[in-house]
Motif scaffolding. Structure first.
Motif, PDB file in Angstrom:
ATOM      1  N   TRP A 280       0.817  -1.209   0.000  1.00  0.00           N
ATOM      2  CA  TRP A 280       0.000   0.000   0.000  1.00  0.00           C
ATOM      3  C   TRP A 280       0.855   1.266   0.000  1.00  0.00           C
ATOM      4  O   TRP A 280       0.711   2.116  -0.876  1.00  0.00           O
ATOM      5  CB  TRP A 280      -0.946   0.004   1.208  1.00  0.00           C
ATOM      6  N   VAL A 281       1.757   1.388   0.960  1.00  0.00           N
ATOM      7  CA  VAL A 281       2.514   2.630   1.120  1.00  0.00           C
ATOM      8  C   VAL A 281       3.324   2.951  -0.138  1.00  0.00           C
ATOM      9  O   VAL A 281       3.238   4.061  -0.684  1.00  0.00           O
ATOM     10  CB  VAL A 281       3.439   2.553   2.349  1.00  0.00           C
ATOM     11  N   ALA A 282       4.106   2.002  -0.600  1.00  0.00           N
ATOM     12  CA  ALA A 282       4.956   2.254  -1.771  1.00  0.00           C
ATOM     13  C   ALA A 282       4.107   2.580  -3.003  1.00  0.00           C
ATOM     14  O   ALA A 282       4.475   3.431  -3.820  1.00  0.00           O
ATOM     15  CB  ALA A 282       5.843   1.047  -2.043  1.00  0.00           C
ATOM     16  N   ARG A 283       2.966   1.917  -3.131  1.00  0.00           N
ATOM     17  CA  ARG A 283       2.098   2.185  -4.281  1.00  0.00           C
ATOM     18  C   ARG A 283       1.484   3.580  -4.198  1.00  0.00           C
ATOM     19  O   ARG A 283       1.311   4.256  -5.213  1.00  0.00           O
ATOM     20  CB  ARG A 283       1.014   1.112  -4.360  1.00  0.00           C
ATOM     21  N   MET A 284       1.146   4.038  -2.989  1.00  0.00           N
ATOM     22  CA  MET A 284       0.642   5.404  -2.837  1.00  0.00           C
ATOM     23  C   MET A 284       1.709   6.422  -3.236  1.00  0.00           C
ATOM     24  O   MET A 284       1.405   7.446  -3.867  1.00  0.00           O
ATOM     25  CB  MET A 284       0.196   5.646  -1.399  1.00  0.00           C
ATOM     26  N   VAL A 285       2.949   6.143  -2.861  1.00  0.00           N
ATOM     27  CA  VAL A 285       4.035   7.057  -3.215  1.00  0.00           C
ATOM     28  C   VAL A 285       4.184   7.122  -4.735  1.00  0.00           C
ATOM     29  O   VAL A 285       4.277   8.212  -5.323  1.00  0.00           O
ATOM     30  CB  VAL A 285       5.359   6.606  -2.557  1.00  0.00           C
ATOM     31  N   MET A 286       4.169   5.955  -5.374  1.00  0.00           N
ATOM     32  CA  MET A 286       4.327   5.924  -6.833  1.00  0.00           C
ATOM     33  C   MET A 286       3.184   6.641  -7.532  1.00  0.00           C
ATOM     34  O   MET A 286       3.394   7.444  -8.447  1.00  0.00           O
ATOM     35  CB  MET A 286       4.419   4.471  -7.300  1.00  0.00           C
ATOM     36  N   MET A 287       1.951   6.365  -7.098  1.00  0.00           N
ATOM     37  CA  MET A 287       0.790   6.970  -7.748  1.00  0.00           C
ATOM     38  C   MET A 287       0.701   8.468  -7.448  1.00  0.00           C
ATOM     39  O   MET A 287       0.305   9.263  -8.310  1.00  0.00           O
ATOM     40  CB  MET A 287      -0.491   6.266  -7.312  1.00  0.00           C
ATOM     41  N   GLY A 288       1.049   8.845  -6.234  1.00  0.00           N
ATOM     42  CA  GLY A 288       1.013  10.258  -5.886  1.00  0.00           C
ATOM     43  C   GLY A 288       1.955  11.072  -6.743  1.00  0.00           C
ATOM     44  O   GLY A 288       1.598  12.143  -7.266  1.00  0.00           O
ATOM     45  N   ILE A 289       3.180  10.578  -6.927  1.00  0.00           N
ATOM     46  CA  ILE A 289       4.156  11.286  -7.761  1.00  0.00           C
ATOM     47  C   ILE A 289       3.705  11.294  -9.215  1.00  0.00           C
ATOM     48  O   ILE A 289       3.804  12.310  -9.906  1.00  0.00           O
ATOM     49  CB  ILE A 289       5.547  10.626  -7.617  1.00  0.00           C
ATOM     50  N   GLU A 290       3.168  10.167  -9.680  1.00  0.00           N
ATOM     51  CA  GLU A 290       2.756  10.050 -11.076  1.00  0.00           C
ATOM     52  C   GLU A 290       1.626  11.012 -11.423  1.00  0.00           C
ATOM     53  O   GLU A 290       1.649  11.674 -12.465  1.00  0.00           O
ATOM     54  CB  GLU A 290       2.314   8.608 -11.364  1.00  0.00           C
ATOM     55  N   PHE A 291       0.620  11.113 -10.546  1.00  0.00           N
ATOM     56  CA  PHE A 291      -0.578  11.876 -10.907  1.00  0.00           C
ATOM     57  C   PHE A 291      -0.596  13.307 -10.391  1.00  0.00           C
ATOM     58  O   PHE A 291      -1.341  14.139 -10.907  1.00  0.00           O
ATOM     59  CB  PHE A 291      -1.821  11.144 -10.410  1.00  0.00           C
ATOM     60  N   THR A 292       0.172  13.608  -9.361  1.00  0.00           N
ATOM     61  CA  THR A 292       0.167  14.975  -8.820  1.00  0.00           C
ATOM     62  C   THR A 292       1.521  15.652  -8.924  1.00  0.00           C
ATOM     63  O   THR A 292       1.623  16.861  -8.675  1.00  0.00           O
ATOM     64  CB  THR A 292      -0.269  14.976  -7.344  1.00  0.00           C
ATOM     65  N   GLY A 293       2.555  14.865  -9.238  1.00  0.00           N
ATOM     66  CA  GLY A 293       3.897  15.427  -9.308  1.00  0.00           C
ATOM     67  C   GLY A 293       4.518  15.665  -7.945  1.00  0.00           C
ATOM     68  O   GLY A 293       5.618  16.224  -7.845  1.00  0.00           O
ATOM     69  N   THR A 294       3.840  15.223  -6.877  1.00  0.00           N
ATOM     70  CA  THR A 294       4.300  15.470  -5.511  1.00  0.00           C
ATOM     71  C   THR A 294       4.205  14.193  -4.694  1.00  0.00           C
ATOM     72  O   THR A 294       3.258  13.412  -4.864  1.00  0.00           O
ATOM     73  CB  THR A 294       3.429  16.557  -4.835  1.00  0.00           C
ATOM     74  N   VAL A 295       5.166  13.991  -3.809  1.00  0.00           N
ATOM     75  CA  VAL A 295       5.077  12.876  -2.865  1.00  0.00           C
ATOM     76  C   VAL A 295       3.829  13.097  -2.013  1.00  0.00           C
ATOM     77  O   VAL A 295       3.607  14.196  -1.495  1.00  0.00           O
ATOM     78  CB  VAL A 295       6.335  12.813  -1.972  1.00  0.00           C
ATOM     79  N   PRO A 296       2.964  12.094  -1.830  1.00  0.00           N
ATOM     80  CA  PRO A 296       1.661  12.308  -1.191  1.00  0.00           C
ATOM     81  C   PRO A 296       1.714  12.608   0.295  1.00  0.00           C
ATOM     82  O   PRO A 296       0.722  13.049   0.871  1.00  0.00           O
ATOM     83  CB  PRO A 296       0.913  11.003  -1.459  1.00  0.00           C
TER      84      PRO A 296
END
Length: 941
Positions: free
Chosen positions: A606-622
């Protein structure tokens, strides 16, 4: 060597010998004691003397009375009648701070009633305290709550994360930052579908009897009826999250975000469809994630069988050991280690797979093979083993699937087709025995993969699924930690995080279920699924795209699969705030979040996937920080499980011990470390709750009446935030206020660093060992019969000041009892939940600390001697204190405290600079005995 115990000596803290001319500003060691005690006569009227020594023997052997006088202070006492007995204040005070009768005062309740917790919680929520408040400025502090499964029932894992996250949010709320804790639940695809299928089965209905629409309607009905259970249980723990922002992963907004994320990833070529090896649940008829597979050690067998070498003699065969002989129909090669000389002559030849009517496979060499396991020969079945699958992909070997999706063997198995996999195992082994191809079968402990939800054995199976290409996403997530944009606590988990992302595999995101986010892919009727499809946000858009590409007469149908639950969870930190609409106020104010707190066991999933998706879609670490807690185990360190009968129900625990005691117990651990939970710890912390309650009761009984406005004006006018005000306080008051100021600094630092266990222990020790055990007792000399109104007001002011700050420091850990006590105190401007955090860097009087520690040592010494000589607790005895002038000066001011806490006769405490003769003679006598004993010990060595 340590000093021998004197005939009636008490053991005091062993400080070094004091300086003959002590400096008032010197360290505590220079204020140590050398005490001589004269207890009641124990034998035939003979007065026994005892020496309590804190100095080294070399200094004690001097015969000079002048030398003895330099030892400060010296204490003598003898039995006398007590001069006075403290009496509790006669008046009683009762305060109910809410017009709605939400709160109960310690004055009218013997102990804190756990039933009050629900009333207090509802009051907090009704007042809007859980919502972020921008009035005091500051950067928002945001925590996205890990969404609990909608099917869930509260367990200790929930209790752990709710406690820790609530501690964080309450602390930063009191610090004045706009604090937002976003709650929500997860649709839990497999778990929820399984629950509803069981419910339907009880009605005699199978899922296959319903259409997809009919089934999902029944699931929504179930969710509306039972889905709030876990939410209400989380509230029971005191979770101060903003329930007006509660989310569900199948809400329209979050579903829109999921579809948008899929489309964007697909447009970048990061989502693809293919047939690969996945974890397959035969009973649930779906692929499952690694997280949903639990491994258990179970008894089984290791089967040894012969593979003949093609073209060789009857003696040319290779014995292979396997735990799953039924998969031999999927063998595509036989492998040995290239350095294993036993089989070197066979490498490059062909082997005949048993019971396959002569099917040949190559014999190859690969370093992956362990020559020590079994016979050192490995059969490669890439369609049913993860390791074999990777070897086959590496070497370009074909892949054979011998299993149907229901766990039966398919046509590749020939005569065994249609048989259940476990039935086929027994039948195949019997046939191997009959054909003399079986060597032996021996017991072996298997590591069996089972479905977390259904319990059945998971089958590695080749299946067509949707996947996300993870490598480019993982690279950016790795850089986030390297550049310090993301901090993982504890730090040691960074290595695990980095290792997983470095060796990441593509993510299977499709599930063969009806409950969940439908994959936004539409296929063209009459075309191949792998090649002809459109990706769209809805059916209308899909049809328009298909017509544009294939003509107006085209017919389409949507992919029947749903997305992995973890796909929607990976978007949680920003989908809950309105993404993909980045213009929303919530998204602008509260993204990125501050902390993501969860268990270390889902760091990857979960955590690592949130980091990857957050950077991908918002350009920022979530989020800036990841705080990982450990697992809760029983008192013996075992994992809680129903089979062991050691599961501790948090709801039962809260009913018996109170929510505050449970929370305080759970927070006492260290980040990332597992916690052993025991009833002894819970009982101890329940006692701590009672101690707080009784302290509040003492205060309320000794504060002015609420109606006495003049008295309260004087009381509240006393401030202790300046050096001058602190220096004017008497010794006990200066000591406890200084200790409080030091505590505020330490605890605030611990909160900021997320060292919650340290903060809890500091508060616990100060309250119990300093405030309750020492200052409250000392304050009774000011409150009862002191005859000094100003001293009484000072004591009342200090009691109130210290207690209310203790409540503030403790509130994030124990919110219910602290709020109840806070509301019982008169003239509260705010609720405790939103009260300002105590200021740090307040003045300290370190000399008062040293001097009061000196006084404590005196008192402990007297108590120890009394205990050794069995002096009746009620008897008050006289005493002589011999010390230098400066020591006598501050002790004389606290004669009443010394008398009260040591059970001395206050009228017969003699303070002097010289040692009485009789005591001097007896002291020298004992010193000589001591010296002789030391010499004897040295000679014996």
């Amino acid at each position: 060597p340590p000093l021998p115990t004197a005939p009636c000596a008490a053991t005091l803290p062993r400080y070094p010998l004091p300086n003959p001319n002590p400096n008032p500003s010197s360290s505590p060691a220079s204020l140590g004691f050398f005490a001589v005690a004269t207890p009641p006569a124990p034998l035939a009227g003979r007065r026994a003397q005892a020496l309590m020594a804190l100095a080294g023997p070399s200094h004690l052997l001097s015969s000079s009375s002048a030398c003895l006088r330099r030892l400060n202070p010296l204490l003598f006492f003898a039995h006398r009648r007590p001069a006075w007995t403290p009496r509790r204040a006669a008046h009683r005070f009762c305060a109910v701070a809410s017009e709605r009768d939400v709160f109960t005062s310690p004055e009218v309740a013997k102990s804190f009633d756990f039933i009050s917790e629900e009333r207090i919680y509802k009051w907090w929520e009704s007042q809007g305290f859980f919502k972020p408040n921008f009035d005091r400025g500051g950067d928002p502090f945001v925590i996205p709550m890990p969404p609990a499964n909608v099917t869930g029932s509260l367990h200790m894992g929930h209790a752990m994360f709710v406690t820790l996250e609530d501690i964080m949010i309450r602390y930063f709320r009191m610090k004045g930052r706009p604090a937002l804790w976003i709650p929500g639940t997860d649709h839990a695809g497999i778990a929820t579908q399984l629950v509803v299928e069981k419910m339907l089965a009880a009605e005699g209905i199978k899922r296959a009897d319903l259409t997809r629409e009919e089934f999902t309607k029944r699931v929504w009905e179930w969710k509306e009826k039972y889905g709030s259970t876990i939410t209400n249980q989380i509230k029971r723990l005191g979770a101060s999250c903003d329930w007006t922002r509660e989310c569900f992963t199948l809400d329209d907004q979050l579903s829109h975000a999921v579809v948008e994320a899929f489309i964007r990833l697909h447009e970048k070529g990061l989502i693809y469809q293919g047939s690969y090896l996945v974890n397959w649940s035969p009973n649930l008829q779906t692929a499952v994630s690694d997280l949903e597979v639990e491994y258990s050690e179970e008894p089984g067998y290791l089967y040894y069988m012969k593979y003949r070498v093609a073209g060789g003699s009857r003696d040319d065969f290779m014995t292979i050991a396997t735990t799953r002989p039924e998969t031999l129909f999927g063998d595509v090669a036989i492998a040995v280690n290239p350095e294993d000389e036993r089989y070197a002559k066979y490498v490059g030849k062909l082997a005949i797979v048993p019971l396959t009517f002569g099917r040949h496979v190559p014999i190859i060499a690969d370093r992956y093979v362990d020559p020590e396991f079994g016979t050192g020969v490995l059969k490669i079945s890439p369609g049913h083993d993860q390791n074999d699958y990777h070897i086959a992909r590496k070497l370009g070997l074909p892949i054979l699937n011998v299993m149907n999706k229901d766990g039966t063997l398919n046509d590749v198995a020939g005569l065994y087709s249609g048989m259940d996999r476990f039935e086929a195992r027994e039948k195949l082994w019997s046939d191997l025995v009959e054909t003399n191809l079986a060597v032996k079968k021996e017991p072996y402990t298997l590591r069996v993969p089972r479905s977390q939800r259904g319990g059945e054995v998971i089958e590695p199976l080749i299946s067509k699924q949707w996947f996300v290409t993870m490598e480019p996403l993982a690279e950016r997530a790795l850089h986030a930690v390297e550049k310090g944009q993301l901090t993982i606590l504890p730090e040691r988990f960074e290595k695990i995080y980095n290792n997983w992302l470095t060796n990441i595999k593509d993510w299977c995101i499709s599930r063969q279920l009806w409950w969940g986010h439908r994959i936004p892919v539409w296929y063209i009727v009459g075309k191949k699924c792998e090649e002809d499809y459109v990706v769209a946000r809805n059916a209308e858009e899909a049809l328009a795209k298909a017509q544009e590409k294939y003509g107006k007469s085209v017919e389409i149908y949507q992919d029947p699969d749903v997305l992995d639950t973890w796909f929607s969870s990976a978007l949680w930190p920003f989908s809950t705030l309105g993404w993909p609409d980045v213009s929303r106020e919530d998204f602008k104010h509260f993204y990125p979040a501050t902390v993501l707190e969860t268990g270390h066991d889902i760091l990857f999933f979960w955590v690592a996937r949130m980091v990857m998706m957050g950077i991908e879609f918002t350009g920022t670490v979530p989020f800036s920080y990841v705080y990982l807690h450990g697992l809760i185990r029983d008192s013996e360190g075992r994992k809680m499980s129903k089979s062991l009968g050691n599961v501790i129900d948090p709801l039962d625990t809260m009913n018996e011990y109170g929510t505050d005691a449970l929370r305080f117990t759970l927070c006492m651990g260290t980040a990332g470390q597992d916690i052993n939970l025991s009833t002894e710890r819970l009982t101890s912390n329940k006692a701590f709750t009672n101690k707080l309650w009784n302290a509040g009761k003492f205060l309320l009984q000794n504060l002015p009446e609420r109606s006495d406005a003049t008295a309260w004006d004087l009381l509240l006018a006393n401030k202790f935030d300046t050096e001058a005000a602190l220096q004017q306080l008497p010794l006990p008051e200066g000591w406890v206020v200084t200790g409080l100021h030091e505590l505020i600094d330490k605890v605030s630092i611990s909160y900021e660093k997320f060292y919650f266990g340290d903060a809890a222990r500091e508060i616990y020790d100060f309250f119990w060992s300093h405030f309750a055990d020492w200052y409250i007792e000392s304050s009774k000399t000011r409150l009862y019969h002191s005859g000094d109104g100003s001293a009484t007001i000072t004591a009342q002011s200090v009691l109130l000041y210290v207690f209310e700050n203790i409540l503030k420091l403790l509130h994030p850990f124990m919110p219910f009892v602290t709020e109840e006590l806070w509301q019982a105190l008169p003239y509260r401007k705010d609720a405790l939940i939103v009260a300002p955090w105590p200021s740090t860097d307040l003045p300290k009087n370190l000399l008062s600390i040293k001097r009061f520690q000196n006084l404590q040592s005196l008192i402990r010494g007297i108590r120890n001697v009394r205990a050794e000589y069995s002096v009746e607790p009620a008897k008050r005895i006289s005493a002589s204190v011999v010390a230098t002038v400066d020591v006598l000066e501050y002790i004389s001011k606290e004669k009443q405290v010394l008398a009260l806490l040591s059970k001395l006769d206050a009228q017969n405490i003699n303070l002097t600079e010289s040692l009485p003769g009789e005591c001097l003679v007896n002291s020298l006598s004992w010193l000589m005995q001591f010296a002789n004993k030391q010499i004897s010990l040295m000679l014996a060595r």
